[in-house]
Design an enzyme around this catalytic site. Structure first.
Site, PDB file in Angstrom:
ATOM      1  N   HIS A  84       7.395  -5.261  11.572  1.00  0.00           N
ATOM      2  CA  HIS A  84       6.818  -3.930  11.760  1.00  0.00           C
ATOM      3  C   HIS A  84       6.201  -3.751  13.101  1.00  0.00           C
ATOM      4  O   HIS A  84       5.074  -3.624  13.679  1.00  0.00           O
ATOM      5  CB  HIS A  84       5.517  -4.197  10.686  1.00  0.00           C
TER       6      HIS A  84
ATOM      7  N   HIS B 139      -7.264  -2.102   5.631  1.00  0.00           N
ATOM      8  CA  HIS B 139      -6.330  -0.959   6.054  1.00  0.00           C
ATOM      9  C   HIS B 139      -6.954   0.064   5.626  1.00  0.00           C
ATOM     10  O   HIS B 139      -7.966   0.262   4.869  1.00  0.00           O
ATOM     11  CB  HIS B 139      -5.195  -1.072   5.522  1.00  0.00           C
TER      12      HIS B 139
ATOM     13  N   HIS C   4       0.869  -1.113  -0.054  1.00  0.00           N
ATOM     14  CA  HIS C   4       0.049  -0.022  -0.039  1.00  0.00           C
ATOM     15  C   HIS C   4       0.849   1.146  -0.022  1.00  0.00           C
ATOM     16  O   HIS C   4       2.087   1.138  -0.057  1.00  0.00           O
ATOM     17  CB  HIS C   4      -0.843  -0.041   1.089  1.00  0.00           C
TER      18      HIS C   4
ATOM     19  N   HIS D  70       1.260   3.829   2.076  1.00  0.00           N
ATOM     20  CA  HIS D  70       1.762   4.704   3.499  1.00  0.00           C
ATOM     21  C   HIS D  70       3.333   4.812   3.138  1.00  0.00           C
ATOM     22  O   HIS D  70       3.888   3.788   2.756  1.00  0.00           O
ATOM     23  CB  HIS D  70       1.382   3.991   4.560  1.00  0.00           C
TER      24      HIS D  70
ATOM     25  N   ASP E 282       5.817   4.545   5.071  1.00  0.00           N
ATOM     26  CA  ASP E 282       6.873   3.503   5.786  1.00  0.00           C
ATOM     27  C   ASP E 282       6.912   2.290   4.809  1.00  0.00           C
ATOM     28  O   ASP E 282       7.900   1.550   5.133  1.00  0.00           O
ATOM     29  CB  ASP E 282       6.438   3.399   7.104  1.00  0.00           C
ATOM     30  N   HIS E 283       6.100   2.223   3.683  1.00  0.00           N
ATOM     31  CA  HIS E 283       6.334   1.196   3.013  1.00  0.00           C
ATOM     32  C   HIS E 283       6.557   1.284   1.544  1.00  0.00           C
ATOM     33  O   HIS E 283       6.588   0.487   0.470  1.00  0.00           O
ATOM     34  CB  HIS E 283       4.681   0.373   2.985  1.00  0.00           C
TER      35      HIS E 283
END
Length: 304
Positions: free
Chosen positions: A266, A141, A63, A65, A67-68
């Site tokens: 995570h 999510h 996805h 966001h 941090d990804h």
């Protein structure tokens, strides 16, 4: 000889810590190198872990966001800087295609690498190789998110004693594998006479999500499950509210799905000590548990 292992590049969630970089995971699977969710600083973590850009054959984003995916610009530019000769496929939720384009062309650079975008629009198989299939399943999510599962096709294991007993040798071994049967001294020998089933191995990658059907479908019977465990059970209500899992919930998935190796990762920055994640998971799941640490390597377990 096959080489199947997970290289952990980062294990933090939204906020990195002194010991944890943001997300990043490279799955080495024979000749494939699948880079999952490269977060900020991923390129430097690759250097520390001994991972070359030329190893990457696919980039898989769950996805959009930060941090990804905030490591995507550096990875994309490194592919061209190192003149990676093979095509690199990029899989990501189709709803975030504009975000990927912004990340891909975040700054000026000389684009040489052949990066082929293959947005994920629906659940199901999204890529195939000679001996494997990559599937995507929807997760739950606040933004659209997909998990990934790599499954090796089932095969057979040849039995040397049966081959010798039935006179199958030399070119006939390949012939019986190819054709399903051969004739030896006037006698038909079938592949089933000289082999046994060899179940394919499997790997699942599950990031930011609350418990949902997709999590269980991805994890079903896999040899290795890499799964987020952002929180511990005392924060289960918060985890559900923000679309995340606890270590206990991740372990429940592993136990119910028959997972062999459970890799927890995570982690929220609120937890400086990783031991409680192992303890919470071990109370539910009796298989191998790995609390992921940056710059470590976890081998895919040997065949059953």
């Amino acid at each position: 000889m096959s080489n199947r292992e997970l290289v952990v590049l980062g294990t933090a969630s939204q906020v990195p810590t002194r010991r944890r970089a943001q997300n990043g995971y490279l799955l080495r699977w024979d000749g494939e190198g699948l880079l999952f969710d490269p977060g900020e600083g991923c390129q430097r973590q690759m250097l520390f872990a001994g991972v070359a850009a030329s190893e990457i054959t696919r980039i898989c984003l769950t996805h959009f966001h930060g941090d990804h995916c905030l490591g995507v610009p550096g990875i994309v530019q490194r592919l061209s800087l190192d003149r990676v000769p093979h095509p690199v496929r990029a899989h990501y939720p189709a709803s975030g295609q504009e975000y990927f384009r912004r990340l891909r062309y975040a700054t000026v650079f000389h684009e040489i690498a052949d990066l082929r975008e293959e947005p994920v629009e629906a659940e199901g198989p999204i890529a195939t190789g000679d001996s494997w299939t990559l599937h995507a399943r929807r997760l739950e999510h606040p933004v659209e998110s997909f998990g990934y599962r790599l499954t090796e096709h089932d095969g057979v294991r040849m039995l040397p004693d049966r081959l010798a007993a039935l006179g199958v040798s030399g070119p006939l071994v390949r012939a019986v594998q190819r054709d399903g049967a051969v004739t030896v001294d006037g006698r038909r020998v079938a592949l089933t006479d000289v082999s046994e089933p060899r179940p394919g191995q499997s790997f699942a990658f599950v990031m930011d999500t609350r418990l949902c059907d997709g999590v269980f479908a991805l994890a079903d019977g896999v040899d290795m499950l890499v799964i987020e465990s952002t929180f511990l059970e005392p924060e289960a209500a918060l985890a559900r509210q923000v679309g995340h899992l606890t270590a206990g919930q991740a372990a429940k998935v592993a136990a119910e799905c028959g997972v062999r190796t459970l890799v927890l990762t995570h982690f929220s920055q609120r937890y400086p000590d990783p031991q409680p994640f192992h303890d919470e998971a071990a109370a539910v799941f009796g298989g191998e548990i790995v609390v992921a640490a940056d710059l470590t390597t976890v081998p895919v377990p040997k065949r059953r």
